[in-house]
Scaffold this active site. Structure first.
Site, PDB file in Angstrom:
ATOM      1  N   ASP A   1      50.253  43.347  30.689  1.00 43.39           N
ATOM      2  CA  ASP A   1      49.546  44.213  30.030  1.00 43.39           C
ATOM      3  C   ASP A   1      49.912  44.532  28.635  1.00 43.39           C
ATOM      4  O   ASP A   1      50.578  43.945  28.072  1.00 43.39           O
ATOM      5  CB  ASP A   1      49.819  45.700  30.946  1.00 43.39           C
ATOM      6  CG  ASP A   1      51.271  46.078  30.963  1.00 43.39           C
ATOM      7  OD1 ASP A   1      51.995  45.686  29.924  1.00 43.39           O
ATOM      8  OD2 ASP A   1      51.528  46.621  31.933  1.00 43.39           O
TER       9      ASP A   1
ATOM     10  N   GLU B   1      51.619  37.282  38.247  1.00 46.47           N
ATOM     11  CA  GLU B   1      52.106  38.171  36.862  1.00 46.47           C
ATOM     12  C   GLU B   1      53.429  37.624  36.237  1.00 46.47           C
ATOM     13  O   GLU B   1      54.327  37.703  36.752  1.00 46.47           O
ATOM     14  CB  GLU B   1      52.041  39.597  36.954  1.00 46.47           C
ATOM     15  CG  GLU B   1      52.145  40.306  35.573  1.00 46.47           C
ATOM     16  CD  GLU B   1      51.960  41.697  35.486  1.00 46.47           C
ATOM     17  OE1 GLU B   1      51.848  42.701  36.777  1.00 46.47           O
ATOM     18  OE2 GLU B   1      51.765  42.456  34.405  1.00 46.47           O
TER      19      GLU B   1
ATOM     20  N   TYR C   1      57.799  51.750  35.879  1.00 45.15           N
ATOM     21  CA  TYR C   1      59.282  51.399  35.595  1.00 45.15           C
ATOM     22  C   TYR C   1      60.191  52.483  36.155  1.00 45.15           C
ATOM     23  O   TYR C   1      60.848  53.121  35.066  1.00 45.15           O
ATOM     24  CB  TYR C   1      59.748  50.806  34.528  1.00 45.15           C
ATOM     25  CG  TYR C   1      59.117  49.315  34.304  1.00 45.15           C
ATOM     26  CD1 TYR C   1      59.506  48.261  34.914  1.00 45.15           C
ATOM     27  CD2 TYR C   1      57.878  49.293  33.231  1.00 45.15           C
ATOM     28  CE1 TYR C   1      58.923  46.983  34.578  1.00 45.15           C
ATOM     29  CE2 TYR C   1      57.175  48.098  33.146  1.00 45.15           C
ATOM     30  CZ  TYR C   1      57.811  46.880  33.886  1.00 45.15           C
ATOM     31  OH  TYR C   1      57.091  45.522  34.162  1.00 45.15           O
TER      32      TYR C   1
ATOM     33  N   ASP D   1      55.593  44.202  28.136  1.00 46.80           N
ATOM     34  CA  ASP D   1      56.455  43.840  29.340  1.00 46.80           C
ATOM     35  C   ASP D   1      56.131  42.475  30.031  1.00 46.80           C
ATOM     36  O   ASP D   1      56.798  41.820  30.563  1.00 46.80           O
ATOM     37  CB  ASP D   1      56.675  45.158  30.204  1.00 46.80           C
ATOM     38  CG  ASP D   1      55.685  45.504  30.988  1.00 46.80           C
ATOM     39  OD1 ASP D   1      54.527  45.769  30.391  1.00 46.80           O
ATOM     40  OD2 ASP D   1      55.497  45.487  32.155  1.00 46.80           O
TER      41      ASP D   1
END
Ligand SMILES: *[C@@H]1O[C@H](CO)[C@@H](O)[C@H](O)[C@H]1NC(C)=O
Length: 494
Positions: free
Chosen positions: A88, A474, A237, A85
């Site tokens: 990571d 990120e 999430y 995603d």
């Protein structure tokens, strides 16, 4: 159209020297126009860096290689492929499916302006849908919704190619429902079925048939996957907005893909009145309203006027000079929604701005926010300010797209990018091995994740470019996915 944030001196100047200023600012703008076509190509290239599974020979981001080749094994199924995603090594299907839906919507609305990038966009969509199809069909009665224990993963800083954390397989089923993740998966498969309708009819039919089944499952067994899976998906999430928005979104996409009245009836039964001023992987009401308003604006279908009204109320909450605006802007004119990864909201909402502008133009339509008249150009101008900001037209002159422009983030929070590649460092880097000397180092990342758009600046237009500051540094698949369409929109004409 007045600039959304104007100061009194420029207003004064424009009163007296309007013509002069117009020609000057036009010249200024022409010079400052970013290279949208370059940014478009890079925004799509980024997805290759996020690939999980077996990397094909035509991979262009060559510092990545095979990873997650045993994903699914713990449940005796093949769940290889798909995307990590963000920075990571976890596969989370709720944001992955949203990413797929947005890439597909972009290809549908703006494919004609993508030129040679349309093929790369389709490949990026297919990398996700091949995986989502496996998740939906591997075991009857189950929808797989993720691979990789996120808690174990987040304790490590290791390359996907070295990943040795537990690849737990997560699923939803009748007894453990997940209407949110199922509704979004149905939306993604239905939207992608439209993308492939003319280029691969067989694949398109499989996507649509699977979308219908997944939607039935979402409707028959109602519940949020956050309740069923708790700490496996929360707080990462978590479906904060509940699952009604995904049911509306899934129904809207299935209606567009099938024209079947049963999805219209479903939408009616789900009801309206879903007030929102955000659009994200979590909350899809605004996206569904814009998508459904298309029938009102393009086909003059009165049954869809309700969605047009909802879409316009949303725009009135976003436009900075609207009396009902609830959206903050930075001094540099960037939309500022939430401090964590704000650019995800900027790109998602910008997609709605360009798309609603496009529908309005096609329908020769304008609307009002109180006494503010909103034209297609009003929405397009705001979208352009946001896209241009991301590409470096901002107080720091910083491009928030890695590898675009002269000045871009060098220390992104991304395991693969921040660690040496397998080619330069063939020995494995274990779970703990990546923190020192790589994660905590001030050195720039060794691998440039071209096209990645990061979380972005803070409320004061500042950006620390600090790898440990994931809220700003990120990248994420859903930030990029929503930007592809607007980049194609602006690269088509200039
Ligand atoms: C924004 O980032 C800059 C650069 O790191 C920093 O100096 C500033 O304090 C930050 N502002 C806020 C409001 O966080």
């Amino acid at each position: 159209m007045a600039s959304p944030i104007s100061n009194s001196s420029s207003t004064l100047y424009s009163l007296f020297f309007f013509g002069l200023l117009l020609s000057f600012s036009f010249a200024g703008r022409a010079r400052a126009n970013p290279n949208y076509r370059d940014a478009l190509a890079k925004s799509i290239l980024f997805f290759e860096g996020q690939r999980s599974g077996r990397i094909p020979a035509n991979q262009r981001i060559t510092w990545r290689s095979n990873s997650g080749l045993y994903d699914g094994e713990l449940a005796h199924v093949d769940l290889t492929g798909g995307y990590y995603d963000a920075g990571d090594n976890v596969k989370f299907n709720l944001p992955m499916a949203f990413t797929t839906t947005m890439l597909s919507w972009g290809a549908l609305e703006y494919g004609a302006r993508m030129g040679s990038e349309l093929g790369n966009t389709r490949a990026a969509i297919r990398w996700a849908t091949d995986y989502l199809l496996k998740c939906a069909t591997a075991t009857p009665g189950k929808l797989y919704v993720g691979v990789g224990d996120p808690h174990a993963d987040h304790k490590c800083w290791e390359r996907p190619e070295d990943m040795d954390t537990v690849r737990t397989v997560y699923s939803v089923s009748a007894g453990n429902p997940g209407s949110d993740v199922a509704g979004e998966t149905a939306a993604a498969l239905a939207a992608a079925s439209l993308v492939f309708r003319r280029v691969d009819r067989k694949y398109s039919r499989v996507l649509l048939a699977t979308a219908k089944k997944v939607m039935e499952f979402a409707l028959e067994h109602r519940g949020s996957y956050s309740d069923s899976l708790s700490s496996a998906v929360c707080p990462f999430y978590c479906s904060y907005s509940g699952y009604k928005d995904e049911l509306v979104w899934g129904a809207a996409w299935l209606l567009r893909a099938t024209n079947d009245v049963k999805y219209f009836n479903l939408l009616k039964s789900l009801g309206g009145d879903d007030v929102t001023d955000i659009f994200s992987w979590d909350n899809k009401f605004a996206g569904a309203h814009v998508l459904l308003s298309r029938r009102s604006l393009l086909n003059n279908d009165k049954n869809f006027d309700l969605y047009k009204q909802e879409a316009e109320a949303f725009m009135c909450r976003i436009l900075p000079n609207s009396p009902s605006s609830s959206t903050k802007y930075t001094q540099g004119r960037l939309m500022f929604k939430l401090p964590e990864s704000n650019l995800q909201y900027v790109t998602s909402i910008t997609f709605l701005l360009t798309t609603y502008s496009k529908y309005m133009s096609a329908g020769k339509h304008t609307f009002n926010c109180g006494n503010l008249v909103v034209t297609p150009a009003s929405l397009k101008n705001l979208a352009k300010i946001q896209v241009d900001y991301i590409l470096g037209v901002n107080p720091l002159k910083m491009s928030y797209m890695v590898g675009y422009g002269k000045n871009f983030p060098k220390r992104i929070h991304h395991r693969g990018s921040s660690l040496p590649s397998k080619a330069t460092h063939p020995q494995a880097i274990a779970c703990d091995g990546g923190f020192q000397p790589f994660f905590y180092s001030y050195n720039p990342n060794p691998n440039i994740l071209i096209g990645a758009v990061v979380g972005g600046p803070n409320q004061s237009d500042g950006f620390p470019d600090d790898r440990t500051d994931y809220s700003h540094s990120e990248p994420a698949t859903y930030i990029n996915a929503a930007l592809v369409g607007p980049l194609a929109f602006f690269s088509g004409k200039h």
